[in-house]
Write a protein that holds these residues in place. Structure first.
Motif, PDB file in Angstrom:
ATOM      1  N   MET A  20       0.829  -1.206   0.000  1.00  0.00           N
ATOM      2  CA  MET A  20       0.000   0.000   0.000  1.00  0.00           C
ATOM      3  C   MET A  20       0.864   1.256   0.000  1.00  0.00           C
ATOM      4  O   MET A  20       0.567   2.215  -0.702  1.00  0.00           O
ATOM      5  N   TYR A  21       1.967   1.192   0.788  1.00  0.00           N
ATOM      6  CA  TYR A  21       2.872   2.343   0.851  1.00  0.00           C
ATOM      7  C   TYR A  21       3.388   2.704  -0.544  1.00  0.00           C
ATOM      8  O   TYR A  21       3.430   3.870  -0.925  1.00  0.00           O
ATOM      9  N   GLN A  22       3.765   1.684  -1.325  1.00  0.00           N
ATOM     10  CA  GLN A  22       4.295   1.919  -2.676  1.00  0.00           C
ATOM     11  C   GLN A  22       3.244   2.586  -3.569  1.00  0.00           C
ATOM     12  O   GLN A  22       3.564   3.461  -4.369  1.00  0.00           O
ATOM     13  N   ILE A  23       1.998   2.120  -3.445  1.00  0.00           N
ATOM     14  CA  ILE A  23       0.924   2.692  -4.271  1.00  0.00           C
ATOM     15  C   ILE A  23       0.727   4.174  -3.916  1.00  0.00           C
ATOM     16  O   ILE A  23       0.676   5.038  -4.810  1.00  0.00           O
ATOM     17  N   LEU A  24       0.663   4.455  -2.624  1.00  0.00           N
ATOM     18  CA  LEU A  24       0.447   5.849  -2.194  1.00  0.00           C
ATOM     19  C   LEU A  24       1.615   6.732  -2.618  1.00  0.00           C
ATOM     20  O   LEU A  24       1.432   7.856  -3.084  1.00  0.00           O
ATOM     21  N   LYS A  25       2.822   6.194  -2.474  1.00  0.00           N
ATOM     22  CA  LYS A  25       4.009   6.954  -2.850  1.00  0.00           C
ATOM     23  C   LYS A  25       3.970   7.308  -4.344  1.00  0.00           C
ATOM     24  O   LYS A  25       4.254   8.439  -4.748  1.00  0.00           O
ATOM     25  N   ILE A  30       1.304   7.489  -6.257  1.00  0.00           N
ATOM     26  CA  ILE A  30       0.210   8.442  -6.522  1.00  0.00           C
ATOM     27  C   ILE A  30       0.661   9.862  -6.182  1.00  0.00           C
ATOM     28  O   ILE A  30       0.479  10.798  -6.966  1.00  0.00           O
ATOM     29  N   VAL A  31       1.312  10.012  -5.036  1.00  0.00           N
ATOM     30  CA  VAL A  31       1.767  11.344  -4.615  1.00  0.00           C
ATOM     31  C   VAL A  31       2.829  11.869  -5.579  1.00  0.00           C
ATOM     32  O   VAL A  31       2.804  13.025  -6.008  1.00  0.00           O
ATOM     33  N   LYS A  32       3.748  10.976  -5.961  1.00  0.00           N
ATOM     34  CA  LYS A  32       4.834  11.374  -6.871  1.00  0.00           C
ATOM     35  C   LYS A  32       4.275  11.814  -8.232  1.00  0.00           C
ATOM     36  O   LYS A  32       4.772  12.765  -8.846  1.00  0.00           O
ATOM     37  N   THR A  33       3.238  11.090  -8.699  1.00  0.00           N
ATOM     38  CA  THR A  33       2.663  11.402 -10.019  1.00  0.00           C
ATOM     39  C   THR A  33       1.916  12.737  -9.985  1.00  0.00           C
ATOM     40  O   THR A  33       1.963  13.504 -10.957  1.00  0.00           O
TER      41      THR A  33
END
Lengths: 515, 172
Positions: free
Chosen positions: B1-6, B8-11
């Motif tokens: 989940m952390y990777q997905i959120l990271k 999304i924020v980066k994009t």
């Protein structure tokens, strides 16, 4: 039985890959198919032609992939009541192709079990054949009632779900008839032909140069593959070779088309398994990719860039720099998202074992292209019969043996990364020089073949020259012909809600098969 | 989940400003009253019908929903049934084999309804034209309000077409 034992005279064809043609008798038609099967080859395409205006009758052509190259068998048939022996016992992929030959030319596959129409629904009468040269559509003829006999499944609790031709999503039209018990699919029967718009007849009103634009619109998502295969065929029959830079630019376009489609599919596959994050991420990457196409080459899907004789647009140093930055960026992003996909339990639960085609079934029925490689069928035109510039590129073929949705996803990921590598290498080694040469003149009756590994699979274009560089006949063959029947097998035993996911994992063309 | 959120924020948010309607795309006089159009403008539902296209236009219709164009962010979304739709988005030359299906889809769409023909083929029959297998342009089979040319038209052009269909003619 070996091909060499058959006493068939093989005549080498000028082509960008090893190719032969051979006139065969009825008996040899069957035994040559049999021999190719035994030597590990398969049927690529089967099409008919009306050659009565050239003082002959009809003909059927069978293009077979052999370990040595492409063999095009030609069986000449009488002008009246033409019929040819059924080869679907040897290559089941022939079933629908033979039905289409009958619909369009009135050439009967003798002894074929399934004699139902395939491409003809009700738009023209059963006793008229659009690809005959003397075909004239009588507009006063009322369309025939369209009653297609689906195979019925009987039993307690069995019921049918008819789907389409208008589907729930933004996809092409076709009809799927599911026979199910509860949620489980017992049988799927496809009915295609809804987008049949007379492409092959349209070709016959064009000359070799004009036809390129139409070839690029047989299946829009594969416009580069078709345009290249078409140009390859036209160039072979007119005896010209495009300048080296043009060939390398074609490979650049083809690999970029592959990446564009794989990025799109990887997003939709995530979405169909309820990971909308995947769609958002991949559709962003795909949009960036398409914008680069527009900025550098003037078209988001690279339509009309490959023309007989070369390519229509060059690339400058600013363009190559932009692409180099882009492939480095996309590689990083794809690797990050691949890790997220790989570690997402919910996603993998939907992907793994879903819609499985075993390597044995794939070999038996002739699964090809990307889906074939995900089921252990190690064929890739860029590897076995590499037309220039692939003969200098050493493409790493990606295969997998599980044959499920997960395998088709993995093949897409790995092919994307390999294509990014190839794009970099193409830019590094792009030769200098011109990008187009003038098309020559094709002798009337000449046969030209083009064979290209598009993102979905192998695209074959067979051109028969008419007089003065007119197109006498053009058959454009999509790998979807081979793969649609396997989708029917892939869904057996799966639940209905997994069908969209399985279907997307194949992502076959309707327009390319319906013609 | 952390990777997905990271990720999304980066994009970040990529959505761009939507295009404006374009009167040049209008194929028929606006039939709908301003009150209806105001209603559509906040929540329009579309049923896409491929009536015989090469699938090029479908690629661009898909692109309308990518994060850059974010058509759904304008309150415009695609629905699974014509019975839920306000607008039909029709691509392709209409093949003879899709003629009946297209007419039935049109009849199944409740009034008031709009039709936008997409692509050169939808506008004129395009390279496929009219033949034993093709009825040609969409307007040969059902009434068309707005026609968007292009092979295929860009997502921006498709959005302009949709927005034109739900706007009153300028100056009226």
């Amino acid at each position: 039985m070996k091909l060499s034992d058959l006493d068939i005279r093989l005549e080498p064809l000028p082509a960008a890959f090893p190719a032969w043609r051979a006139d065969v008798s009825e008996w040899q038609w069957i035994s040559a198919h049999q021999a190719v099967r035994e030597e590990g080859g398969y049927l690529v395409a089967l099409w008919g032609a009306d050659e009565r205006s050239r003082g002959r009758g009809f003909a059927v052509h069978g293009a077979l992939a052999t370990p040595a190259g492409l063999l095009c068998l030609v069986l000449r048939l009488p002008p009246v009541a033409p019929a040819f022996p059924d080869v679907s016992e040897i290559f089941p992929a022939a079933i629908r192709m033979q039905r289409a030959v009958h619909d369009l030319l009135g050439i009967e596959p003798k002894g074929a079990e399934d004699q139902r129409p395939w491409l003809r629904h009700g738009a023209w009468p059963a006793d008229q054949y659009p690809l005959r040269k003397d075909f004239i559509l009588n507009p006063s003829l009322a369309p025939e009632p369209d009653e297609y006999r689906f195979v019925a499944v009987a039993g307690d609790g069995v019921h049918e779900i008819p789907v389409g031709p208008v589907h729930a999503g933004t996809i092409e039209p076709g009809h799927f008839r599911f026979s199910i018990v509860g949620e489980k699919v017992l049988r799927l029967e496809e009915r295609l032909g809804y987008t049949h718009k007379g492409i092959e007849k349209r070709f016959e009103a064009m000359d070799l140069l004009e036809g390129a634009k139409l070839a690029g619109r047989v299946s829009g998502d594969s416009t580069v593959a078709y345009a290249w295969a078409y140009a390859m065929a036209a160039e072979a029959m007119t005896g010209i070779t495009p300048p080296p830079r043009a060939l390398w630019l074609r490979a650049l376009f083809l690999e970029r088309e592959r990446v564009a489609n794989h990025l799109g599919d990887l997003g939709f596959l995530g979405n169909d398994a309820a990971l909308s994050f995947g769609l958002a991420q991949f559709s962003r990457l795909k949009e960036d990719w398409l914008r680069t196409h527009h900025a550098l080459f003037g078209h988001r899907y690279l339509m009309d860039l490959i023309v007989p004789g070369g390519v229509a647009r060059d690339i400058d140093s600013g363009g190559t720099a932009r692409i180099r930055d882009e492939i480095a960026f996309v590689r990083r992003e794809v690797e990050i998202i691949k890790e997220i996909y790989d570690e997402h339990a919910g996603l993998q639960d939907r992907f793994i074992t879903t819609g499985r085609v075993t390597p044995a079934l794939a070999a038996k029925l002739g699964l090809t292209g990307l889906a074939g490689r995900a089921s252990g069928q190690a064929w890739d035109r860029r590897v076995e019969f590499p037309a220039a510039p692939y003969d200098q590129l050493e493409v790493q073929m990606v295969t997998h043996r599980n044959g499920d949705v997960a395998a088709r996803v993995t093949v897409r990921f790995e092919e994307t990364l390999e294509s990014l590598r190839l794009i970099g290498e193409i830019l590094d080694r792009l030769p200098a020089g011109g990008i187009a040469t003038t098309l020559g003149v094709a002798p009337e009756g000449a046969l030209g073949l083009g064979w290209v590994e598009g993102w979905r699979g192998e695209v074959l274009v067979a051109l028969h020259a008419g007089a003065n560089n007119a197109i006498g006949r053009c058959h454009a063959h999509d790998p979807s012909w081979q793969n649609w029947p396997l989708l029917e097998h892939a869904v057996i035993g799966n639940i209905v809600p997994d069908f969209p996911l399985i279907n997307k994992s194949f992502n076959l063309s309707y327009s390319g098969q319906d013609l | 989940m952390y990777q997905i959120l990271k990720q999304i924020v980066k994009t970040g948010i990529r959505t761009e400003r939507p295009p404006q309607p374009d009167e040049a795309l209008r194929a028929a006089e606006q039939r709908l009253k301003a009150a209806v159009l105001r209603h559509f403008a906040g929540c329009l539902t579309i049923r896409h019908v491929d009536a015989g296209s090469c699938n090029g236009c479908e690629l661009e219709i898909h692109a309308c929903n990518n994060p850059y164009y974010n058509l759904e962010g304008l309150g415009i979304r695609f629905v699974a049934s014509p019975r839920h739709a306000d607008m039909l988005l029709v691509t392709g030359p209409v093949s003879k084999h899709m003629e009946v299906a297209l007419k039935r889809t049109y009849d199944s769409t409740p009034e008031p309804k709009l039709v936008v023909a997409i692509g050169d083929c939808g506008c004129t029959g395009g390279i496929f034209g009219e033949s034993y297998a093709s009825c040609g342009r969409v307007a040969n089979v059902i009434p068309v309000d707005v026609a968007v040319p292009g092979c295929p038209p860009t997502p921006t052009a498709i959005m302009q077409g949709i927005l034109t269909a739900i706007t009153a003619r300028a100056g009226k």
